[in-house]
Write a protein that holds these residues in place. Sequence first.
Motif, PDB file in Angstrom:
ATOM      1  N   PHE A 111      64.472  28.683 -26.107  1.00 39.85           N
ATOM      2  CA  PHE A 111      65.404  28.852 -24.978  1.00 39.85           C
ATOM      3  C   PHE A 111      66.267  30.092 -25.097  1.00 39.85           C
ATOM      4  O   PHE A 111      66.844  30.560 -24.122  1.00 39.85           O
ATOM      5  CB  PHE A 111      66.274  27.594 -24.826  1.00 39.85           C
ATOM      6  CG  PHE A 111      67.396  27.442 -25.825  1.00 39.85           C
ATOM      7  CD1 PHE A 111      68.654  27.942 -25.572  1.00 39.85           C
ATOM      8  CD2 PHE A 111      67.195  26.768 -27.036  1.00 39.85           C
ATOM      9  CE1 PHE A 111      69.698  27.786 -26.484  1.00 39.85           C
ATOM     10  CE2 PHE A 111      68.225  26.601 -27.952  1.00 39.85           C
ATOM     11  CZ  PHE A 111      69.486  27.124 -27.670  1.00 39.85           C
ATOM     12  N   LYS A 112      66.345  30.642 -26.296  1.00 38.46           N
ATOM     13  CA  LYS A 112      67.222  31.806 -26.522  1.00 38.46           C
ATOM     14  C   LYS A 112      66.839  32.991 -25.651  1.00 38.46           C
ATOM     15  O   LYS A 112      67.670  33.839 -25.349  1.00 38.46           O
ATOM     16  CB  LYS A 112      67.165  32.244 -27.985  1.00 38.46           C
ATOM     17  CG  LYS A 112      67.262  31.140 -28.982  1.00 38.46           C
ATOM     18  CD  LYS A 112      68.664  30.643 -29.123  1.00 38.46           C
ATOM     19  CE  LYS A 112      68.720  29.506 -30.123  1.00 38.46           C
ATOM     20  NZ  LYS A 112      70.047  29.158 -30.525  1.00 38.46           N
ATOM     21  N   ASP A 143      65.665  30.919 -34.384  1.00 42.00           N
ATOM     22  CA  ASP A 143      65.256  31.314 -33.035  1.00 42.00           C
ATOM     23  C   ASP A 143      66.090  32.444 -32.435  1.00 42.00           C
ATOM     24  O   ASP A 143      65.545  33.337 -31.772  1.00 42.00           O
ATOM     25  CB  ASP A 143      65.297  30.094 -32.102  1.00 42.00           C
ATOM     26  CG  ASP A 143      64.200  29.097 -32.440  1.00 42.00           C
ATOM     27  OD1 ASP A 143      63.109  29.531 -32.833  1.00 42.00           O
ATOM     28  OD2 ASP A 143      64.445  27.886 -32.338  1.00 42.00           O
ATOM     29  N   PRO A 254      69.323  18.929 -27.508  1.00 43.65           N
ATOM     30  CA  PRO A 254      69.261  19.126 -28.959  1.00 43.65           C
ATOM     31  C   PRO A 254      70.315  20.156 -29.358  1.00 43.65           C
ATOM     32  O   PRO A 254      70.331  21.263 -28.826  1.00 43.65           O
ATOM     33  CB  PRO A 254      67.841  19.688 -29.180  1.00 43.65           C
ATOM     34  CG  PRO A 254      67.076  19.368 -27.930  1.00 43.65           C
ATOM     35  CD  PRO A 254      68.072  19.307 -26.821  1.00 43.65           C
ATOM     36  N   THR A 255      71.198  19.758 -30.275  1.00 44.87           N
ATOM     37  CA  THR A 255      72.423  20.545 -30.469  1.00 44.87           C
ATOM     38  C   THR A 255      72.622  20.988 -31.912  1.00 44.87           C
ATOM     39  O   THR A 255      72.422  20.216 -32.852  1.00 44.87           O
ATOM     40  CB  THR A 255      73.639  19.695 -30.013  1.00 44.87           C
ATOM     41  OG1 THR A 255      73.477  19.401 -28.627  1.00 44.87           O
ATOM     42  CG2 THR A 255      74.948  20.424 -30.208  1.00 44.87           C
ATOM     43  N   GLY A 256      73.031  22.247 -32.051  1.00 43.58           N
ATOM     44  CA  GLY A 256      73.397  22.794 -33.360  1.00 43.58           C
ATOM     45  C   GLY A 256      74.739  23.473 -33.253  1.00 43.58           C
ATOM     46  O   GLY A 256      75.770  22.969 -33.680  1.00 43.58           O
ATOM     47  N   ASN A 257      74.746  24.635 -32.606  1.00 45.40           N
ATOM     48  CA  ASN A 257      75.978  25.410 -32.462  1.00 45.40           C
ATOM     49  C   ASN A 257      76.761  25.039 -31.203  1.00 45.40           C
ATOM     50  O   ASN A 257      77.739  25.690 -30.863  1.00 45.40           O
ATOM     51  CB  ASN A 257      75.630  26.916 -32.423  1.00 45.40           C
ATOM     52  CG  ASN A 257      76.265  27.661 -33.574  1.00 45.40           C
ATOM     53  OD1 ASN A 257      77.124  27.116 -34.275  1.00 45.40           O
ATOM     54  ND2 ASN A 257      75.873  28.901 -33.776  1.00 45.40           N
ATOM     55  N   PHE A 258      76.288  24.033 -30.470  1.00 45.72           N
ATOM     56  CA  PHE A 258      76.974  23.513 -29.272  1.00 45.72           C
ATOM     57  C   PHE A 258      77.002  24.524 -28.120  1.00 45.72           C
ATOM     58  O   PHE A 258      77.770  24.399 -27.189  1.00 45.72           O
ATOM     59  CB  PHE A 258      78.415  23.078 -29.610  1.00 45.72           C
ATOM     60  CG  PHE A 258      78.980  22.029 -28.685  1.00 45.72           C
ATOM     61  CD1 PHE A 258      78.584  20.715 -28.783  1.00 45.72           C
ATOM     62  CD2 PHE A 258      79.915  22.357 -27.711  1.00 45.72           C
ATOM     63  CE1 PHE A 258      79.102  19.740 -27.935  1.00 45.72           C
ATOM     64  CE2 PHE A 258      80.442  21.388 -26.848  1.00 45.72           C
ATOM     65  CZ  PHE A 258      80.033  20.084 -26.963  1.00 45.72           C
ATOM     66  N   GLY A 259      76.116  25.540 -28.160  1.00 42.70           N
ATOM     67  CA  GLY A 259      76.113  26.525 -27.083  1.00 42.70           C
ATOM     68  C   GLY A 259      75.398  26.004 -25.847  1.00 42.70           C
ATOM     69  O   GLY A 259      75.901  26.086 -24.733  1.00 42.70           O
ATOM     70  N   MET A 309      68.232  23.642 -36.005  1.00 42.77           N
ATOM     71  CA  MET A 309      69.456  22.859 -35.850  1.00 42.77           C
ATOM     72  C   MET A 309      70.111  22.556 -37.201  1.00 42.77           C
ATOM     73  O   MET A 309      71.001  21.706 -37.284  1.00 42.77           O
ATOM     74  CB  MET A 309      69.142  21.555 -35.096  1.00 42.77           C
ATOM     75  CG  MET A 309      68.982  21.808 -33.607  1.00 42.77           C
ATOM     76  SD  MET A 309      68.069  20.544 -32.713  1.00 42.77           S
ATOM     77  CE  MET A 309      68.981  19.068 -33.034  1.00 42.77           C
ATOM     78  N   ILE A 311      72.618  23.348 -38.996  1.00 42.16           N
ATOM     79  CA  ILE A 311      73.908  24.025 -38.808  1.00 42.16           C
ATOM     80  C   ILE A 311      74.987  23.004 -39.135  1.00 42.16           C
ATOM     81  O   ILE A 311      74.971  21.899 -38.581  1.00 42.16           O
ATOM     82  CB  ILE A 311      74.046  24.486 -37.333  1.00 42.16           C
ATOM     83  CG1 ILE A 311      72.966  25.509 -36.983  1.00 42.16           C
ATOM     84  CG2 ILE A 311      75.443  25.021 -37.043  1.00 42.16           C
ATOM     85  CD1 ILE A 311      72.936  25.924 -35.508  1.00 42.16           C
ATOM     86  N   HIS A 388      62.580  19.707 -32.295  1.00 44.12           N
ATOM     87  CA  HIS A 388      63.967  19.747 -31.788  1.00 44.12           C
ATOM     88  C   HIS A 388      64.057  18.992 -30.462  1.00 44.12           C
ATOM     89  O   HIS A 388      64.978  18.209 -30.225  1.00 44.12           O
ATOM     90  CB  HIS A 388      64.425  21.201 -31.598  1.00 44.12           C
ATOM     91  CG  HIS A 388      64.293  22.029 -32.832  1.00 44.12           C
ATOM     92  ND1 HIS A 388      63.083  22.556 -33.225  1.00 44.12           N
ATOM     93  CD2 HIS A 388      65.194  22.411 -33.765  1.00 44.12           C
ATOM     94  CE1 HIS A 388      63.253  23.219 -34.352  1.00 44.12           C
ATOM     95  NE2 HIS A 388      64.522  23.146 -34.714  1.00 44.12           N
ATOM     96  N   THR A 412      63.675  22.836 -26.052  1.00 49.35           N
ATOM     97  CA  THR A 412      64.302  24.076 -26.513  1.00 49.35           C
ATOM     98  C   THR A 412      63.338  25.043 -27.199  1.00 49.35           C
ATOM     99  O   THR A 412      63.666  26.216 -27.362  1.00 49.35           O
ATOM    100  CB  THR A 412      65.482  23.755 -27.462  1.00 49.35           C
ATOM    101  OG1 THR A 412      65.031  22.818 -28.442  1.00 49.35           O
ATOM    102  CG2 THR A 412      66.650  23.169 -26.694  1.00 49.35           C
ATOM    103  N   ALA A 413      62.171  24.550 -27.630  1.00 50.81           N
ATOM    104  CA  ALA A 413      61.222  25.464 -28.291  1.00 50.81           C
ATOM    105  C   ALA A 413      59.811  24.928 -28.147  1.00 50.81           C
ATOM    106  O   ALA A 413      59.586  23.761 -27.811  1.00 50.81           O
ATOM    107  CB  ALA A 413      61.576  25.620 -29.774  1.00 50.81           C
TER     108      ALA A 413
HETATM  109  C1  LIG Z   1      64.887  25.111 -30.921  1.00 48.04           C
HETATM  110  C2  LIG Z   1      66.366  24.901 -30.884  1.00 48.04           C
HETATM  111  N1  LIG Z   1      66.843  23.754 -30.421  1.00 48.04           N
HETATM  112  C3  LIG Z   1      68.158  23.512 -30.379  1.00 48.04           C
HETATM  113  C4  LIG Z   1      69.082  24.424 -30.841  1.00 48.04           C
HETATM  114  C5  LIG Z   1      70.528  24.100 -30.751  1.00 48.04           C
HETATM  115  O1  LIG Z   1      71.172  24.843 -29.732  1.00 48.04           O
HETATM  116  P1  LIG Z   1      72.703  25.134 -29.820  1.00 48.04           P
HETATM  117  O2  LIG Z   1      72.937  25.877 -31.096  1.00 48.04           O
HETATM  118  O3  LIG Z   1      73.027  25.953 -28.631  1.00 48.04           O
HETATM  119  O4  LIG Z   1      73.399  23.837 -29.840  1.00 48.04           O
HETATM  120  C6  LIG Z   1      68.624  25.642 -31.370  1.00 48.04           C
HETATM  121  C7  LIG Z   1      69.503  26.683 -31.921  1.00 48.04           C
HETATM  122  O5  LIG Z   1      70.544  26.983 -31.530  1.00 48.04           O
HETATM  123  C8  LIG Z   1      67.236  25.897 -31.353  1.00 48.04           C
HETATM  124  O6  LIG Z   1      66.774  27.068 -31.777  1.00 48.04           O
END
Ligand SMILES: Cc1ncc(COP(=O)(O)O)c(C=O)c1O
Length: 467
Positions: A111-112, A143, A254-259, A309, A311, A388, A412-413
Amino acid sequence: MKYISTRGNAPELTFEDVLLTGLATDGGLYVPKDVPQFSLEEIESWRDLPYTELAHKVIYPFVEGCVDSAALQKMLNEVYSGFGHKAVAPLQQIDHNEYVLELFHGPTLAFKDFALQLLGRLLDYVLERRHEKVVIMGATSGDTGSAAIEGTKACRNVDIFILHPHGKVSEVQRRQMTTVKGDNIFNIAIEGNFDQAQDMVKASFGNQQFLRGERKLVAVNSINWARIMAQIVYYFYSALNLGGPLRPMAYSVPTGNFGDIFAGYMAKKMGLPIEQLIIATNSNDVLHRLMSKNQYEVHPLQHTITPSMDIAVSSNFERLLFDLYDRDGAKLADLMARMNAKKDVVSLDEDKLAKARALFDSYAVNEDSTVTTMQEVFGETGYLLDPHTAIGVKAARECRRNPRIPMITLGTAHPVKFEDAVLRAGFDMPKLPHHLTDLMAREERMNVLPADLATVQSFIAEHTFKD
Ligand SMILES: Cc1ncc(COP(=O)(O)O)c(C=O)c1O
Ligand SMILES: N[C@@H](CCOP(=O)(O)O)C(=O)O
């Protein structure tokens, strides 16, 4: 449009300056001072727009005054015509009223690309006008790095340095970064984890002396508002495709950095009816623990089959906290100081937690459950999820409040990036798409460095001022 810092003690900036910034000078993150609002009628009138035109409607209010309207449309047309699916962000149905929003048809299959392809063009536009060169410094768990490199490799006025945790991204992810040719591209594999890389990036924004005052440092991570802005669009697009805004939607992210989920929260604030937003985490579940137990405590990072994720500290959560604390920068600065000290367990005020719980549900998914979800969905539909996305689907199924409301998990991927998970789930690896078929044979370039700020900064300075 003006932008303000979440910690209330930094100058207000225009979009152009926010684009060319990472952290605010007070350590906070920039957010729009006023959030653009759209009525249901206006959103409804966008129903049949192609992705590029819808993106213009959503993004233009954030850049107005800095980017010409026609120039923005041209950039959006260029960006999204390069995606591998004509719909740009197609929906895949996996059950009654249950969908995956495929966000992996961009050049790096995650998604980036939605934001970073645009960010590269915005940087070119602004830097040409200003006759400036900048240094990009970004941290990636897999990613963001390749998407940032792909998005900016053609920018004439940019040197890009991407830090990834050595040995902790997938082989496809690593090669997507290390095989891109260009004198202005540098991959640094740090002997540490993603959080150490992200900390080094943030510390460098705080003190940029290593760039001798000659270059600005620019962020490609979602601390840069331009990232969030472009990610808001696909919430509108998917909702409009399923009958929104006349009926509400639910999203699992699916959340890591909450962006990405913060972009969904923004879409809701801008007027899109969103009934439910689910924070789906892997075992690095600091946000789920906070939401469920009101305990913010950063645990050591775990290395999982969902490396993107992995993080521990979720940067953009600060943007949500700013709203929860009624945009009181001083209160937020105090809260962030306590959270970032990582000494004691921090709790939110009960009324703020209640607000957060009214806005978000949360769920943490372990590796076994991720794999089982991949198998289940494949068994039900023949559709292979990336791990993810599987976390998102599992959380959606556990937390769903109203089955009559369409539930959309952000895809997301692409699974081809994550061999460990795909094989562990018992599937054959899908084929790499045409433009990446020779990826495994391409020559790699990267430098392995210790997780030491001074070493990383001198590497960057040495390669920036090489002539
Ligand atoms: C494949 C995938 N899914 C989910 C996330 C989580 O997204 P976010 O960091 O915006 O919460 C990421 C990295 O950020 C990612 O690369
Ligand atoms: N998952 C990301 C980590 C960085 O997140 P970002 O959205 O803030 O850039 C990655 O894959 O690099």
